[in-house]
Design a protein around this motif. Structure first.
Motif, mmCIF file in Angstrom:
data_model
loop_
_atom_site.group_PDB
_atom_site.id
_atom_site.type_symbol
_atom_site.label_atom_id
_atom_site.label_comp_id
_atom_site.label_asym_id
_atom_site.label_seq_id
_atom_site.Cartn_x
_atom_site.Cartn_y
_atom_site.Cartn_z
ATOM 1 N N LYS A 1 0.805 -1.052 0.009
ATOM 2 C CA LYS A 1 -0.009 -0.081 0.047
ATOM 3 C C LYS A 1 0.950 1.256 0.131
ATOM 4 C CE LYS A 1 -4.417 -1.372 1.774
ATOM 5 N NZ LYS A 1 -5.518 -1.245 2.859
ATOM 6 N N GLY A 2 2.177 1.197 0.825
ATOM 7 C CA GLY A 2 2.942 2.383 0.751
ATOM 8 C C GLY A 2 3.639 2.717 -0.334
ATOM 9 N N VAL A 3 3.928 1.579 -1.110
ATOM 10 C CA VAL A 3 4.919 1.634 -2.348
ATOM 11 C C VAL A 3 4.150 2.255 -3.456
ATOM 12 C CG1 VAL A 3 6.570 0.414 -3.551
ATOM 13 C CG2 VAL A 3 5.850 -0.259 -1.168
ATOM 14 N N ILE A 4 2.943 1.860 -3.710
ATOM 15 C CA ILE A 4 2.110 1.952 -5.031
ATOM 16 C C ILE A 4 2.287 3.717 -5.375
ATOM 17 C CG2 ILE A 4 -0.098 2.174 -6.266
ATOM 18 C CD1 ILE A 4 -0.547 -0.247 -4.615
ATOM 19 N N PRO A 5 2.291 4.404 -4.571
ATOM 20 C CA PRO A 5 2.373 6.129 -4.972
ATOM 21 C C PRO A 5 3.736 6.309 -5.450
ATOM 22 C CG PRO A 5 0.979 5.737 -2.819
ATOM 23 C CD PRO A 5 1.933 4.606 -3.094
ATOM 24 N N ASN A 6 4.871 5.600 -5.076
ATOM 25 C CA ASN A 6 6.026 5.938 -5.406
ATOM 26 C C ASN A 6 6.763 5.345 -6.580
ATOM 27 O OD1 ASN A 6 6.097 7.927 -3.093
ATOM 28 N ND2 ASN A 6 6.387 6.043 -1.376
ATOM 29 N N THR A 7 6.017 4.459 -7.242
ATOM 30 C CA THR A 7 6.494 3.578 -8.281
ATOM 31 C C THR A 7 5.357 3.718 -9.363
ATOM 32 O OG1 THR A 7 7.747 1.455 -8.958
ATOM 33 C CG2 THR A 7 5.722 1.386 -7.482
ATOM 34 N N THR A 8 5.944 2.902 -10.451
ATOM 35 C CA THR A 8 5.082 2.795 -11.791
ATOM 36 C C THR A 8 4.253 1.279 -11.715
ATOM 37 O OG1 THR A 8 6.921 2.286 -13.091
ATOM 38 C CG2 THR A 8 6.235 4.419 -12.802
ATOM 39 N N PRO A 9 3.209 1.239 -12.443
ATOM 40 C CA PRO A 9 2.491 0.050 -12.245
ATOM 41 C C PRO A 9 3.143 -1.173 -12.945
ATOM 42 C CG PRO A 9 1.305 1.500 -13.485
ATOM 43 C CD PRO A 9 2.224 2.218 -12.749
ATOM 44 N N LEU A 10 3.622 -1.142 -13.990
ATOM 45 C CA LEU A 10 4.365 -2.324 -14.821
ATOM 46 C C LEU A 10 5.639 -2.669 -14.291
ATOM 47 C CD1 LEU A 10 3.807 -1.295 -18.675
ATOM 48 C CD2 LEU A 10 2.509 -2.966 -17.044
ATOM 49 N N PHE A 11 6.356 -1.451 -13.767
ATOM 50 C CA PHE A 11 7.661 -1.785 -13.242
ATOM 51 C C PHE A 11 7.301 -2.668 -11.533
ATOM 52 C CE2 PHE A 11 10.728 -0.841 -9.651
ATOM 53 C CZ PHE A 11 11.941 -1.134 -10.291
ATOM 54 N N MET A 12 6.356 -2.344 -11.025
ATOM 55 C CA MET A 12 6.066 -3.059 -9.604
ATOM 56 C C MET A 12 5.408 -4.558 -10.148
ATOM 57 S SD MET A 12 3.034 -1.787 -7.043
ATOM 58 C CE MET A 12 1.614 -2.099 -8.312
ATOM 59 N N LEU B 1 6.727 -7.427 -18.934
ATOM 60 C CA LEU B 1 6.446 -6.049 -18.245
ATOM 61 C C LEU B 1 7.531 -5.242 -17.791
ATOM 62 C CD1 LEU B 1 4.402 -8.218 -15.380
ATOM 63 C CD2 LEU B 1 3.413 -6.775 -17.213
ATOM 64 N N PHE B 2 8.669 -5.659 -17.722
ATOM 65 C CA PHE B 2 9.839 -4.910 -17.624
ATOM 66 C C PHE B 2 9.881 -4.083 -18.901
ATOM 67 C CE2 PHE B 2 11.415 -7.315 -13.954
ATOM 68 C CZ PHE B 2 11.567 -6.223 -13.090
ATOM 69 N N LEU B 3 9.798 -4.841 -20.149
ATOM 70 C CA LEU B 3 9.801 -4.280 -21.318
ATOM 71 C C LEU B 3 9.063 -2.836 -21.624
ATOM 72 C CD1 LEU B 3 11.103 -3.992 -24.226
ATOM 73 C CD2 LEU B 3 9.536 -5.748 -24.924
ATOM 74 N N GLY B 4 7.721 -3.348 -21.185
ATOM 75 C CA GLY B 4 6.594 -2.121 -21.274
ATOM 76 C C GLY B 4 7.153 -1.292 -20.429
ATOM 77 N N SER B 5 7.454 -1.398 -19.078
ATOM 78 C CA SER B 5 7.739 -0.289 -18.236
ATOM 79 C C SER B 5 9.095 0.551 -18.774
ATOM 80 C CB SER B 5 8.442 -0.919 -16.815
ATOM 81 O OG SER B 5 8.817 -0.134 -15.869
ATOM 82 N N ALA B 6 10.239 -0.287 -19.381
ATOM 83 C CA ALA B 6 11.158 0.401 -20.026
ATOM 84 C C ALA B 6 10.777 1.605 -21.263
ATOM 85 C CB ALA B 6 12.218 -0.496 -20.798
ATOM 86 N N LEU B 7 9.619 1.007 -22.157
ATOM 87 C CA LEU B 7 9.115 1.971 -22.971
ATOM 88 C C LEU B 7 8.234 3.158 -22.614
ATOM 89 C CD1 LEU B 7 8.501 -1.028 -25.757
ATOM 90 C CD2 LEU B 7 10.300 0.688 -25.766
ATOM 91 N N TRP B 8 7.418 2.793 -21.635
ATOM 92 C CA TRP B 8 6.137 3.586 -21.425
ATOM 93 C C TRP B 8 6.236 4.485 -20.154
ATOM 94 C CZ3 TRP B 8 3.751 -1.213 -23.162
ATOM 95 C CH2 TRP B 8 3.698 -1.281 -24.808
ATOM 96 N N GLU B 9 7.111 3.823 -19.232
ATOM 97 C CA GLU B 9 7.287 4.378 -17.840
ATOM 98 C C GLU B 9 8.412 5.245 -17.458
ATOM 99 O OE1 GLU B 9 4.161 1.361 -15.772
ATOM 100 O OE2 GLU B 9 6.445 1.171 -15.385
ATOM 101 N N SER B 10 8.616 6.035 -16.785
ATOM 102 C CA SER B 10 9.869 6.585 -16.066
ATOM 103 C C SER B 10 9.879 6.847 -14.817
ATOM 104 C CB SER B 10 9.906 8.139 -16.692
ATOM 105 O OG SER B 10 8.855 8.917 -16.462
ATOM 106 N N ASN B 11 10.933 7.128 -14.145
ATOM 107 C CA ASN B 11 11.193 7.304 -12.693
ATOM 108 C C ASN B 11 10.704 6.300 -11.923
ATOM 109 O OD1 ASN B 11 12.292 9.858 -13.103
ATOM 110 N ND2 ASN B 11 10.543 10.983 -13.358
#
Length: 332
Positions: A32-43, A215-225
Motif C-alpha cells: 500500500k505504501g509503495v504504490i504511489p512511489n513507483t509505476t505499475p508495470l515496473f511494480m 512487463l519490464f519491457l513495457g515499463s522501459a518503453l512507457w514509464e519513467s522514474n
C-alpha cells in the motif's frame, strides 16, 4: 498414535492450503505504501520475474525436472501470458485507477469463473451448497470492499449512480481489474494442462520469469522514474511482496491447483481480503465497520459451505432417506 498423526496431517494440510491467501493478503498491506512511489508495470515486473528465478532455484535444489518437450514449453508460454503478463499487468494498472476496496472485490470474485470452468472442463460438482457458498462469498467480499454508503443507500431504497464510457473502457480501473480476475481464473484452470507436461513448481517458476519479461519491457518503453522515489521501507515492502507474496504464495498455490479440487481451492481466495483487512487493522490502524465484520463472517461461512459441500449434500440425503423410512401410524 495413528489418530494423532492423522489430525496433525490434516492441520498442516489446512495451513499449507491457506498459506497463499494469507501471504497475498499481507503482501497487499505491504504494497500500500509503495504504490504511489513507483509505476505499475515496473511494480508488476518486480513482483514476478525475481520471484520466478527464486522458485526455479528452489526447484533445482529439490531436484525437480526441467521441461523437456515443445508441448511443455507451449503450455508454460500460455500460462505465462495468462497468469503472468496479463494478470499482473492488468492488476497493477487497475490498482492505480480504482479504489483498493472495489478492486479487491473484483479480483477476489474469480472463484466464480474457476468454478464454472472447472465444472465444464473437469466435471467438478458444485451442487446446491457450493453455489450457496459462492453466493455468500460474493456478498461477503462486497461488504468488505465496497463503501458502506452504497449498502446504506440500497437499504434505504436509493439508487447508486455509475458512469460508463466505451471509449474510456481501458482507462477504467474496474474493467482492468475484471480482466485481471479473468486472467487469473483461466490461468488457474490452465495449470491442470501444464502439469500434464511439466513439473508444476518448475512451470510456476518459468511462467513468472517469462511473464515478467514483457512487463519490464513495457515499463522501459512507457514509464519513467520507476524507482527514484522508492525509499528503504518501500524496497523492504517490495522484497516481502516478491519473496512471500509471489514466489512462495504462487509456488504453493499452483502446486495445489495441479492436484486438488479447483473449486474448493479457489474459494479460499475469499480469505485474501479478510487477511488484508485484519493486518491492515493491526499494522496500519485501519478500522473495520460493522458491515465489514458481517462480510468477514459471511466469507468464512461461504468457504465452509464450498469446502464441505459434498459432506453437507450427503448428510442432507441421509436425513431425507431416514425420514422416508419412517412410516406414519394410523388408528384402526
Amino acid at each position: 498414535m495413528e489418530l494423532n498423526l492423522r489430525k496433525s496431517y490434516i492441520a498442516w494440510s489446512s495451513i499449507f492450503a491457506i498459506a497463499p491467501f494469507f501471504l497475498w493478503g499481507t503482501a497487499m498491506v505491504a504494497m500500500k505504501g509503495v504504490i504511489p512511489n513507483t509505476t505499475p508495470l515496473f511494480m508488476a515486473g518486480v513482483r514476478l520475474l525475481p520471484a520466478g528465478l527464486l522458485v526455479l532455484l528452489i526447484a533445482i535444489g529439490l531436484g525437480r525436472p526441467q521441461p523437456n518437450s515443445w508441448r511443455a514449453w507451449l503450455w508454460i508460454g500460455i500460462f505465462a501470458l495468462l497468469d503472468g503478463t496479463m494478470f499482473q499487468g492488468f492488476l497493477a494498472e487497475g490498482l492505480v485507477r480504482t479504489g483498493a476496496g472495489l478492486g479487491s472485490v473484483i479480483i477476489d470474485s474469480q472463484p466464480l469463473a474457476v468454478a464454472l470452468m472447472s465444472s465444464w472442463l473437469f466435471g467438478e460438482v458444485i451442487g446446491l451448497w457450493g453455489w450457496l457458498g459462492l453466493g455468500l462469498g460474493m456478498i461477503g467480499i462486497s461488504l468488505i470492499g465496497l463503501p458502506d454508503e452504497w449498502f446504506i443507500h440500497l437499504f434505504q431504497g436509493q439508487t447508486i449512480s455509475f458512469s460508463f464510457s466505451w471509449l474510456g473502457l481501458f482507462d477504467s480501473g474496474e474493467w482492468l481489474m475484471f480482466l485481471a480476475s479473468l486472467s487469473m481464473a483461466v490461468g488457474t484452470v490452465t495449470i491442470r494442462m501444464v502439469s500434464r507436461h511439466a513439473d508444476p513448481i518448475v512451470a510456476t517458476g518459468w511462467h513468472m520469469v517469462l511473464g515478467g519479461l514483457p512487463l519490464f519491457l513495457g515499463s522501459a518503453l512507457w514509464e519513467s522514474n520507476q524507482w527514484t522515489q522508492i525509499h528503504l521501507e518501500g524496497w523492504l515492502s517490495l522484497t516481502y511482496a516478491t519473496v512471500f507474496g509471489s514466489a512462495i504464495a504462487y509456488g504453493i498455490f499452483f502446486y495445489l491447483a495441479s492436484k486438488s479440487n479447483l473449486t474448493s481451492l479457489s474459494s479460499l481466495t475469499f480469505l485474501t481480503p479478510v487477511f488484508a483487512l485484519t493486518f491492515g487493522n493491526l499494522f496500519l490502524a485501519e478500522v473495520l465497520s460493522p458491515l465489514q465484520w458481517l462480510g468477514v463472517c459471511l466469507t468464512l461461512v461461504s468457504i465452509y459451505l464450498i469446502n464441505q459441500r459434498e459432506k453437507l449434500a450427503q448428510q442432507l440425503e441421509k436425513l431425507g432417506s431416514s425420514k422416508s423410512l419412517v412410516q406414519p401410524t394410523t388408528n384402526q
